[in-house]
Write a protein that holds these residues in place. Sequence first.
Motif, PDB file in Angstrom:
ATOM      1  N   UNK A   1       0.838  -1.208   0.000  1.00 27.57           N
ATOM      2  CA  UNK A   1       0.000   0.000   0.000  1.00 27.57           C
ATOM      3  C   UNK A   1       0.866   1.249   0.000  1.00 27.57           C
ATOM      4  N   UNK A   2       1.962   1.213   0.740  1.00 25.52           N
ATOM      5  CA  UNK A   2       2.828   2.378   0.818  1.00 25.52           C
ATOM      6  C   UNK A   2       3.420   2.698  -0.542  1.00 25.52           C
ATOM      7  N   UNK A   3       3.929   1.605  -1.259  1.00 21.20           N
ATOM      8  CA  UNK A   3       4.537   1.808  -2.575  1.00 21.20           C
ATOM      9  C   UNK A   3       3.483   2.243  -3.580  1.00 21.20           C
ATOM     10  N   UNK A   4       2.334   1.592  -3.519  1.00 22.28           N
ATOM     11  CA  UNK A   4       1.261   1.936  -4.455  1.00 22.28           C
ATOM     12  C   UNK A   4       0.840   3.396  -4.276  1.00 22.28           C
ATOM     13  N   UNK A   5       0.644   3.831  -3.043  1.00 19.84           N
ATOM     14  CA  UNK A   5       0.252   5.234  -2.796  1.00 19.84           C
ATOM     15  C   UNK A   5       1.318   6.194  -3.306  1.00 19.84           C
TER      16      UNK A   5
ATOM     17  N   UNK B   1       2.197   3.297 -15.062  1.00 20.74           N
ATOM     18  CA  UNK B   1       2.727   2.099 -15.719  1.00 20.74           C
ATOM     19  C   UNK B   1       3.676   1.340 -14.795  1.00 20.74           C
ATOM     20  N   UNK B   2       4.457   2.138 -14.060  1.00 24.78           N
ATOM     21  CA  UNK B   2       5.335   1.500 -13.084  1.00 24.78           C
ATOM     22  C   UNK B   2       4.514   0.765 -12.035  1.00 24.78           C
TER      23      UNK B   2
ATOM     24  N   UNK C   1       3.298  -2.567 -13.443  1.00 28.90           N
ATOM     25  CA  UNK C   1       4.377  -3.553 -13.416  1.00 28.90           C
ATOM     26  C   UNK C   1       4.656  -4.021 -11.986  1.00 28.90           C
ATOM     27  N   UNK C   2       4.617  -3.081 -11.022  1.00 33.66           N
ATOM     28  CA  UNK C   2       4.870  -3.438  -9.622  1.00 33.66           C
ATOM     29  C   UNK C   2       3.811  -4.401  -9.099  1.00 33.66           C
ATOM     30  N   UNK C   3       2.542  -4.138  -9.419  1.00 38.24           N
ATOM     31  CA  UNK C   3       1.477  -5.002  -8.918  1.00 38.24           C
ATOM     32  C   UNK C   3       1.586  -6.402  -9.528  1.00 38.24           C
ATOM     33  N   UNK C   4       1.932  -6.456 -10.821  1.00 35.77           N
ATOM     34  CA  UNK C   4       2.031  -7.764 -11.467  1.00 35.77           C
ATOM     35  C   UNK C   4       3.137  -8.594 -10.829  1.00 35.77           C
ATOM     36  N   UNK C   5       4.335  -8.006 -10.681  1.00 36.09           N
ATOM     37  CA  UNK C   5       5.448  -8.720 -10.090  1.00 36.09           C
ATOM     38  C   UNK C   5       5.193  -9.018  -8.614  1.00 36.09           C
ATOM     39  N   UNK C   6       4.592  -8.059  -7.876  1.00 32.81           N
ATOM     40  CA  UNK C   6       4.365  -8.237  -6.421  1.00 32.81           C
ATOM     41  C   UNK C   6       3.424  -9.408  -6.154  1.00 32.81           C
TER      42      UNK C   6
END
Length: 621
Positions: free
Chosen positions: A86-90, A99-100, A103-108
């Motif tokens: 949540x911290x990174x996403x926010x 877009x980043x 990619x972050x959600x897919x890999x995470x």
Amino acid sequence: MAAAAGERIGEDGAYYLEQASLPGDSDDEFNYEEVPIDDDFASEPDEDLHAAVRTIQEAQEDQEALMRGERLVPPPVNLRPELVDDFVRNFLVKMGMTRTMDCFQTEWYELQQRGLLNEEDVKTVPDLYTRNQQMDDQVKTLRRDLDKFKNAANKAKDTYVKLRKERDFNRMHHKRVVQEKNKLIDDIKRLKKHYASYEPTLQQLKQKYEMAMKEKMLAKLERDRAVNQVAGLQATLRNLESGSRDSGSLEFSKADRRLMFASGVGPTQSAVRQAREMFSRPRQPDPENMDVTAQPQPRHPDDSEFPVDTGVNPQLTNIKGPSAHLTRTGGFRLTHTIQAHSLAVSGIALHPRKQILATVSDDHTWKMWAIPSGDIIMTGEGHTDWVADCDFHPSGAQLVTASGDATVKIWDFSKAECVHTFTEHQHAVWGCSWHTGGDFIASCSMDNTSKIWDLNSLRCRFTLRGHTDSVNSIIFLPYSNTLLTCSADKTVSLWDARTGICGQTFYGHSHSVNNATFNLKGDTVASCDSYGNVKLWDVRTCAPMASVDVGPHPANRVAFDGSGSVLAIASNDGTTKMFEVASGQVSNLAGHEDAVHSVCFDKSGDFLVSGSSDCTVRIWS
């Protein structure tokens, strides 16, 4: 059939999308099952529903009362610490790196499914700075509340100290007032006890005073009798010296009658009987047998002579039947209102020849008005107390007023001043009336007497004594020497103005008689008393002809119209009552806002004037 996308995990651990079909839902193919009604639920009374509604209403009321409070309690908020994802996403959303973030959600999520993320890598992100800031804000808020509560407590403390001081002061003041009250009560009791010892002495002094007044009156009568005896002896000696016995006897007989009827002292029943017995005895021509006490009073050189009483009233020829308002639909109606005085209007009088009205009032003045316009003509000031009554001179050139200052004043319009004041009454003068000849005025007073004043010699010709209480009204019968008086002793009396003798007395009222008057013919007398009883009397038989009760309010004055068919009654209930003599019907003229004290008709019967305690004069036509 509906198509839907599904996920499949391959052997290599990757996700693959494949198409799948789902059966469509149709309402028509669904089998509904009837739910049976629970008998227990159906049999529940309606009271449970009412109780539930009432509980909901009470909850709503409690919530509204809580919302109306001074401070609204905010709902509790549970703060959940942020996780790493949540911290990174926010952060990425805040920086606009969409877009980043994809990619972050897919890999995470892929690493999380495979279990490649360590436990310490997915823990919550510590936010010490935010927590510290929240705690600082909370401390500041609490300190601010603490200061506010301290100020409120200090103010409450000051108010409490002030109220306690006021309470102590009021308590001491109350004790002092109670002590003073008790002291005054003791003083009053001592004074009552002290003055109670004086009551017998006061009664004795009052009796001695009454006896002294009676002795004074008897002495005055004896003195007048002695003076008359001396005058009679002198007249007898002159007659003897002249040698004319017969003429002397005749002259003495006339003087005897004048003495019996014209003495300044009022008549009594015993005196009347003695006079009648004396007149019925045969008179002896011998002067030695004459009653020398029956001699005329000394006359003033300017005394007026009473006119011959012919009994003819020339105004009767102008009367042509009942009053005009009896033949007119609706009767009298209020047409004009005059704001006459600053205090109650106590008496009114109409000019004998012109459309002029005189009013007298409790404000110590009299005024003249042009009617019906209401224009003021003249104002008279000179009395030192309320003015009770007034009357015009037959010529209309003068006015007489009677006042509570125990005086009777004569006002001359040409000189615009008071030309004479009679002051022999001992108490307030209630009424006055002018003789048709214009040379005499009659007045009545609270001192139980009436007086006849001679305007040429400016002295009292007769004092009418006979009433045992206040004489409330007096009036001359027009073109006659007959006087009518009424008194608080509940009687109405007729007097001969030439002799001061009471000719008739009407008994029948049960209360104080306030006013009495003649009709124009002079054969009927109307009187009213303090309980609203009105009586009509036959002058020849002294018997009541009619009686009407318009009470319980007092009837203050009565007045006949020109035809004698209608009697106006001024009532204390604020109305003028019209009594039709023939039918006995009573109607009301309402318009005044307070007690009506005086009323009078125009000679032609076209209008009626009334005066009231509301300081106004109203004209009805």
